[in-house]
Design a protein around this motif. Structure first.
Motif, PDB file in Angstrom:
ATOM      1  N   LEU A   1       0.688  -1.353   0.320  1.00 40.52           N
ATOM      2  CA  LEU A   1       0.010  -0.104  -0.304  1.00 40.52           C
ATOM      3  C   LEU A   1       1.172   1.093  -0.568  1.00 40.52           C
ATOM      4  O   LEU A   1       0.678   2.386  -0.806  1.00 40.52           O
ATOM      5  N   GLU A   2       1.443   1.511   1.029  1.00 41.16           N
ATOM      6  CA  GLU A   2       3.243   2.591   1.170  1.00 41.16           C
ATOM      7  C   GLU A   2       3.462   2.382   0.472  1.00 41.16           C
ATOM      8  O   GLU A   2       4.329   3.941  -0.278  1.00 41.16           O
ATOM      9  N   VAL A   3       3.276   1.499  -1.072  1.00 41.89           N
ATOM     10  CA  VAL A   3       4.775   2.068  -1.978  1.00 41.89           C
ATOM     11  C   VAL A   3       4.509   2.060  -3.219  1.00 41.89           C
ATOM     12  O   VAL A   3       3.296   1.784  -3.944  1.00 41.89           O
ATOM     13  N   GLY A   4       5.183   3.123  -4.113  1.00 44.40           N
ATOM     14  CA  GLY A   4       4.562   3.830  -5.004  1.00 44.40           C
ATOM     15  C   GLY A   4       4.622   5.150  -5.400  1.00 44.40           C
ATOM     16  O   GLY A   4       5.056   5.975  -4.878  1.00 44.40           O
TER      17      GLY A   4
ATOM     18  N   PHE B   1      -0.527  -5.664   0.316  1.00 43.13           N
ATOM     19  CA  PHE B   1       0.292  -6.011   1.548  1.00 43.13           C
ATOM     20  C   PHE B   1      -0.311  -4.307   2.175  1.00 43.13           C
ATOM     21  O   PHE B   1      -0.097  -3.643   1.299  1.00 43.13           O
ATOM     22  N   THR B   2       0.982  -4.634   3.639  1.00 41.08           N
ATOM     23  CA  THR B   2       1.371  -3.569   4.088  1.00 41.08           C
ATOM     24  C   THR B   2       2.258  -3.875   4.922  1.00 41.08           C
ATOM     25  O   THR B   2       1.849  -5.080   5.794  1.00 41.08           O
TER      26      THR B   2
ATOM     27  N   ASP C   1      -2.131   2.248  12.881  1.00 43.49           N
ATOM     28  CA  ASP C   1      -2.837   3.871  12.876  1.00 43.49           C
ATOM     29  C   ASP C   1      -2.423   5.266  11.491  1.00 43.49           C
ATOM     30  O   ASP C   1      -3.319   5.528  11.568  1.00 43.49           O
ATOM     31  N   ASN C   2      -1.433   3.723  10.605  1.00 42.74           N
ATOM     32  CA  ASN C   2      -0.797   4.553  10.239  1.00 42.74           C
ATOM     33  C   ASN C   2      -1.925   4.828   8.487  1.00 42.74           C
ATOM     34  O   ASN C   2      -1.055   4.737   7.499  1.00 42.74           O
ATOM     35  N   LEU C   3      -2.830   3.355   8.137  1.00 37.84           N
ATOM     36  CA  LEU C   3      -3.731   2.414   7.353  1.00 37.84           C
ATOM     37  C   LEU C   3      -4.952   3.944   7.339  1.00 37.84           C
ATOM     38  O   LEU C   3      -4.611   4.059   8.336  1.00 37.84           O
TER      39      LEU C   3
END
Length: 312
Positions: free
Chosen positions: A104-107, A125-126, A131-133
């Motif tokens: 999720l956090e890559v791109g 995936f993550t 809390d950071n989602l």
């Protein structure tokens, strides 16, 4: 389904080229007190992430780095692809042109707008803390598979991974790495904080916890339980196919096709208790103490069977 993952390979290849020209202290940046690799993550992506519209049928995998997320992620992707092929025919909704990088956090910051247009089911995936989602993940009641692994093997695998990946700072010695791991200087943050924060959600009905170790012990049962949790209805023969394709040997042999140059680094050993080759007595004691202080008495701590897998 061990198909080439063009998006995955392209993103990683470009990031590795960019990282190879950077100094060690330029490879990570801090966002909300946690370090991330600058070549694959950015503050812009984290800010844009809130625009993700999560769905109740999203298939989400959460795990700390080097807990086995690429392995289990491939199992999840295979389960979904097998079900789609069965119900929709050869033309899967996860066709290459509809794929996004699974983490999720890559791109790039525009990926969430594109993800919002993708048909279901989406496999996500993550490595992020809960809390950071995006808040929509919890509001939608999307099911989350939480993957955890004993901390000594996580640290050992992370050490080898860091030294094999230009995206991350490398370490001259295991002792140097161990200090960084224990003093919260790792990409994606502290292992112990990660488990402590996710432990708050461990009892939720839409969260299923599985350990790397139990999946290694009985992969067939693990795959069956994962499919049942996500409501993916497959025959015994179809499930067995997923089990066979998810063996470490099978995935290692196909790693260049599925993960590009990263494959040989991701699928290094895939074992349990490799930590015994690196930890000295003092490091064992420090890790045992940290585990006892932070997560020993928690639901996740007990699930890890620390005495079985982490005692010398």
């Amino acid at each position: 389904m061990e198909k080439p993952r063009k998006k995955f390979i392209d993103v990683v290849d470009k990031a590795m080229v960019a990282a190879s020209t950077m100094d060690r202290d330029e490879l990570l940046f801090s966002y909300k007190g946690i370090l991330y690799p600058v070549t694959v993550c950015s503050p812009e992506v984290f800010k844009a992430m809130e625009s993700l519209e999560a769905r109740s049928d999203d298939v989400i995998l959460a795990g700390y780095p080097k807990s086995g997320t690429n392995w289990v992620g491939q199992i999840l992707s295979d389960l979904v692809a097998t079900f789609e092929k069965k119900t929709q025919g050869e033309e899967s909704v996860n066709a290459e042109d509809l794929e996004e990088f699974p983490y999720l956090e890559v791109g790039d910051a525009g990926k969430f707008e594109r993800m919002n247009k993708l048909p279901s089911r989406r496999v996500i995936f993550t490595h992020l803390l809960p809390d950071n989602l995006p808040r929509s993940i919890f509001k939608s009641k999307a099911k989350i598979l939480l993957l955890i692994r004993n901390p000594k093997d996580v640290a050992t695998s992370f050490y080898h991974f860091s030294n094999g990946m230009s995206l991350l700072p490398s370490y001259e010695t295991w002792d140097d790495f161990f200090i960084a791991f224990m003093t919260e200087k790792m990409p994606w943050g502290s292992y112990f904080n990660y488990l402590s924060e996710w432990n708050k959600y461990a009892a939720d009905e839409n969260v299923m916890t599985i350990t790397y170790e139990e999946l290694k012990e009985n992969r067939a049962l693990g795959v069956k339980n994962i499919a049942a949790f996500f409501g993916i209805s497959l025959t015994e023969e179809e499930l067995q196919g997923v089990v066979e394709r998810s063996s470490f040997q099978s995935m290692k042999e196909n790693s260049v096709k599925t993960h590009g140059a990263l494959g040989s680094i991701l699928f290094r050993k895939g074992g349990v208790s490799d930590w015994k080759s690196l930890f000295n007595e003092d490091q064992n004691e420090k890790m045992d103490k940290a585990f006892e202080e932070h997560i020993a008495g928690t639901k996740l701590g007990m699930k890890l069977k620390y005495d079985v897998y982490c005692k010398a």
